[in-house]
Design a protein around this motif. Structure first.
Motif, PDB file in Angstrom:
ATOM      1  N   GLU A   6     -59.790  15.878   8.808  1.00 61.91           N
ATOM      2  CA  GLU A   6     -59.487  17.315   8.715  1.00 61.91           C
ATOM      3  C   GLU A   6     -59.024  17.805  10.082  1.00 61.91           C
ATOM      4  O   GLU A   6     -59.664  17.495  11.093  1.00 61.91           O
ATOM      5  CB  GLU A   6     -60.749  18.101   8.358  1.00 61.91           C
ATOM      6  N   THR A  32     -57.443  25.747   3.986  1.00 67.71           N
ATOM      7  CA  THR A  32     -56.882  27.053   4.308  1.00 67.71           C
ATOM      8  C   THR A  32     -55.503  26.827   4.916  1.00 67.71           C
ATOM      9  O   THR A  32     -55.082  25.690   5.119  1.00 67.71           O
ATOM     10  CB  THR A  32     -57.776  27.779   5.328  1.00 67.71           C
ATOM     11  N   ALA A  33     -54.864  27.934   5.210  1.00 70.30           N
ATOM     12  CA  ALA A  33     -53.515  27.829   5.772  1.00 70.30           C
ATOM     13  C   ALA A  33     -53.540  27.086   7.099  1.00 70.30           C
ATOM     14  O   ALA A  33     -52.586  26.430   7.482  1.00 70.30           O
ATOM     15  CB  ALA A  33     -52.933  29.219   5.950  1.00 70.30           C
ATOM     16  N   ASP A  34     -54.699  27.194   7.822  1.00 69.80           N
ATOM     17  CA  ASP A  34     -54.763  26.573   9.149  1.00 69.80           C
ATOM     18  C   ASP A  34     -55.320  25.158   9.122  1.00 69.80           C
ATOM     19  O   ASP A  34     -55.411  24.512  10.149  1.00 69.80           O
ATOM     20  CB  ASP A  34     -55.669  27.411  10.065  1.00 69.80           C
ATOM     21  N   LYS A  35     -55.782  24.708   7.955  1.00 67.04           N
ATOM     22  CA  LYS A  35     -56.454  23.398   7.901  1.00 67.04           C
ATOM     23  C   LYS A  35     -55.545  22.355   7.249  1.00 67.04           C
ATOM     24  O   LYS A  35     -54.964  22.602   6.196  1.00 67.04           O
ATOM     25  CB  LYS A  35     -57.748  23.522   7.092  1.00 67.04           C
ATOM     26  N   ILE A  36     -55.463  21.195   7.885  1.00 70.35           N
ATOM     27  CA  ILE A  36     -54.670  20.101   7.309  1.00 70.35           C
ATOM     28  C   ILE A  36     -55.639  18.979   6.961  1.00 70.35           C
ATOM     29  O   ILE A  36     -56.496  18.614   7.773  1.00 70.35           O
ATOM     30  CB  ILE A  36     -53.621  19.587   8.311  1.00 70.35           C
ATOM     31  N   GLU A  47     -58.131  21.268  12.238  1.00 73.87           N
ATOM     32  CA  GLU A  47     -58.198  22.731  12.242  1.00 73.87           C
ATOM     33  C   GLU A  47     -58.297  23.205  13.688  1.00 73.87           C
ATOM     34  O   GLU A  47     -59.116  22.682  14.459  1.00 73.87           O
ATOM     35  CB  GLU A  47     -59.429  23.202  11.449  1.00 73.87           C
ATOM     36  N   ASP A  48     -57.486  24.153  14.029  1.00 76.08           N
ATOM     37  CA  ASP A  48     -57.477  24.728  15.381  1.00 76.08           C
ATOM     38  C   ASP A  48     -57.344  23.661  16.457  1.00 76.08           C
ATOM     39  O   ASP A  48     -58.047  23.675  17.480  1.00 76.08           O
ATOM     40  CB  ASP A  48     -58.773  25.533  15.630  1.00 76.08           C
ATOM     41  N   GLY A  49     -56.524  22.662  16.187  1.00 71.73           N
ATOM     42  CA  GLY A  49     -56.270  21.636  17.200  1.00 71.73           C
ATOM     43  C   GLY A  49     -57.370  20.601  17.323  1.00 71.73           C
ATOM     44  O   GLY A  49     -57.306  19.726  18.185  1.00 71.73           O
TER      45      GLY A  49
END
Ligand code: SF4
Length: 586
Positions: free
Chosen positions: A109, A83-87, A111-113
């Motif tokens: 992964e 998603t846009a927030d997940k690297i 996500e959200d820090g």
């Protein structure tokens, strides 16, 4: 506490220094699974291509030695949703000198820090209490600790199972973190002590272990007094065969997973790497650097001979890097009691196998057979109790004389006018052999010695330092030691079979005052009767190599067997038969 066990004083691992090699997280996984397995792999560099249980996926089906070369369908990975927030980062290598660990993360992964390491495993998810086995949980925990060392916030890890497409979450709680750090410390301590851990006791892990044939857990336990009978080990057959190239001006290159041999007259021949055990080049044959590099990478040796068959040298990859094995070999070779114990077993096994060959192939009078068998049984017992090497040598010589006096009783009775007329056998002779049977025996022994020399070197032992055969310049004493029990059941057995089934005939030999040799055409039934290894070229040399390497002729004197032109082509099928027999027995 049992009388034969000792208290172990637990010591802390040596302090980490910049010089200490970082330990791969996957090796810590192996250590938790079995400390001995990790020691064999990490310290001794042992690895088996035959698969079995490994860190890649315990419980996954065993691979065979040929599987890596087979084209395989790529299994579709279920990709993490992005998603846009997940690297998502793949194949990320992290290390930490504070932890003393290095790891390659399949996926990380973020996500959200929060960063989550994901470790991919073959096979299905195991149905165990915590969703994954302890070694795998510790491995993914170490990946999480590495991420934290690099400043990321980590709460859990994930193990993803290919086969069942399931994700198992592993919470990195304090207990797991402590267990992971302890495992690293214990592995470092074990390695620093330089003492291989004992094998697991009657463990169900062992039959599935990739290194069971190297570790020999039940056998080691039996030697230390265990009353449990060793379990059978399934060793996959080695189907690879020598590649002999003797066509002059042939060129060898690499093409994909094959060697391509180009010859102006015969065109192109391709041989897969997985079908090759070693490459023998005769005379003016050239090989490219990529081909050599690919062979060395696969630990396939290349042996160079002159056009006339003299051994010129051998080239191979890095070889076995385990110096511990060679150190133990040298140490034992200077201990007379150990050498005698080892030699007694070798000679006793050889006599027992000679007896087996006589028992199975005897064609003479039954009373005569029984007398010979009784003498060999007595010789075997005496060999097992010999007090000195000189005594053992005498017993071995007497048994050999008894065996070869009876050897003619194993051959089909010669018909003076017929095909079998040349295959009379009166006594063992060599340097050079004077009759076809002795010529074939010398040839088979030479091939066996060469094969064992390569095999011994490939497992990290020094073929030139033995325990029974005295060291002599250029003599592979250990290979000669180890071939003793195999002479009757491999070499003699192949020769008997070739003669008694008519695979060789009188026209396949040239008998001269200087010795007996195979003819240029060689025995066609041998060529067609066994699955010959690939042979390129038909301009064969005089194969004096076999004489040079024949155990009977090491050191001095003329070759034990001078195979005339065409020799190499005939050697290959015979060697193929030897190798197949050898593979089955080992
Ligand atoms: S065979 Fe058993 S004891 Fe040996 S390394 Fe493998 S698991 Fe460990």
């Amino acid at each position: 506490m049992p009388a034969n066990e000792q208290f172990e004083l637990t010591l802390p691992a040596p302090p980490l220094s910049g010089e200490a090699p970082l330990i791969p997280a996957r090796m810590v996984n192996e250590f938790v699974y079995c400390p001995r397995l990790a020691y064999l792999m990490w310290t001794q560099g042992e690895w088996s291509e035959t698969g079995g249980d490994t860190v890649e996926g315990r419980g996954a089906p065993m691979r065979t030695s040929t599987s890596p070369a087979r084209p395989c369908r790529r299994r579709k990975r279920s990709k993490p949703r992005i998603t846009a927030d997940k690297i998502v980062s793949r194949s990320l290598t992290l290390s930490s000198t504070a932890l003393g660990v290095i790891a390659k993360l399949d996926v990380a992964e973020a996500e959200d820090g929060v960063v989550t390491p994901i470790d991919y495993k073959r096979g299905k998810r195991p149905h165990v209490a915590q969703g994954a086995y302890e070694p795998e949980r510790i491995q993914v925990c170490l990946q999480g600790l590495l991420l934290e060392e690099h400043g990321y916030h980590v709460e859990e890890g994930v193990i993803y199972h290919y086969e069942s497409h399931e994700r198992v979450q592993v919470v990195l709680d304090d207990a797991l973190r402590a267990a992971a750090r302890t495992a690293v410390s214990d592995l470092r301590l074990t390695v620093s002590q330089g003492r291989i851990p004992p094998p697991l006791k009657d463990s169900p892990k062992c039959p599935r272990c990739a290194l069971v044939a190297v570790c020999l857990p039940d056998e080691v336990r039996a030697l230390t007094g265990s009353s449990l009978a060793p379990r059978l080990i399934a060793v996959p057959a080695d189907e690879a065969l020598p590649l002999v190239v003797q066509s002059q001006h042939a060129r060898i290159g690499k093409e994909g997973e094959t060697l391509k041999i180009t010859d102006d007259e015969q065109g192109e021949t391709r041989v897969r790497f997985i079908d090759i055990s070693d490459v023998a080049l005769f005379g003016n044959v050239s090989i490219t650097t990529p081909a050599l590099s690919a062979l060395f990478e696969r630990e396939i040796p290349v042996i160079f001979h002159s056009h006339s068959g003299w051994f010129r040298g051998i080239a191979h990859g890095l070889g076995h890097r385990n110096v511990e094995v060679r150190t133990a070999q040298y140490r034992m070779s200077f201990d007379e009691a150990s050498c005698l114990r080892f030699a007694r077993d070798l000679v006793a096994a050889k006599i027992m196998n000679q007896r087996t060959i006589l028992r199975r192939n005897w064609r003479g009078e039954p009373e005569e057979r029984q007398a010979v068998l009784d003498r060999l049984r007595a010789a075997r017992r005496s060999a097992g109790n010999a007090a000195r090497s000189a005594e053992l040598l005498g017993l071995e010589g007497d048994a050999a004389a008894t065996y070869f006096r009876a050897f003619s009783g194993l051959l089909k009775q010669p018909d003076t006018e017929g095909e079998l007329a040349p295959f009379r056998f009166e006594s063992r002779n060599r340097r050079p052999p004077t009759d076809p049977v002795n010529a074939m025996l010398s040839l088979a022994y030479a091939m066996l010695a060469r094969h064992l020399t390569i095999a011994v070197a490939s497992v990290g032992l020094d073929p030139y330092r033995g325990f029974y055969h005295a060291p002599r310049y250029g003599r592979p004493a250990l290979a000669l030691d180890l071939m003793e029990p195999f002479r009757p059941i491999i070499a003699d057995s192949v020769v008997l079979s070739a003669i008694n089934t008519g695979e060789v005939g009188p026209n396949d030999f040239v008998v001269a005052t200087t010795g007996t040799a195979l003819t240029q055409a060689g025995p066609p039934p041998l060529r067609g009767g066994v699955r010959a290894p690939p042979v390129a070229g038909n301009d064969p040399p005089d194969l004096r190599l076999s004489g040079q390497h024949a155990p009977d002729a090491f050191g001095a004197g003329p070759p034990a067997l001078a195979v005339s032109a065409g020799g190499a082509a005939e050697l290959s099928p015979l060697l193929a038969a030897l190798r197949r027999e050898f593979g089955r027995i080992v």
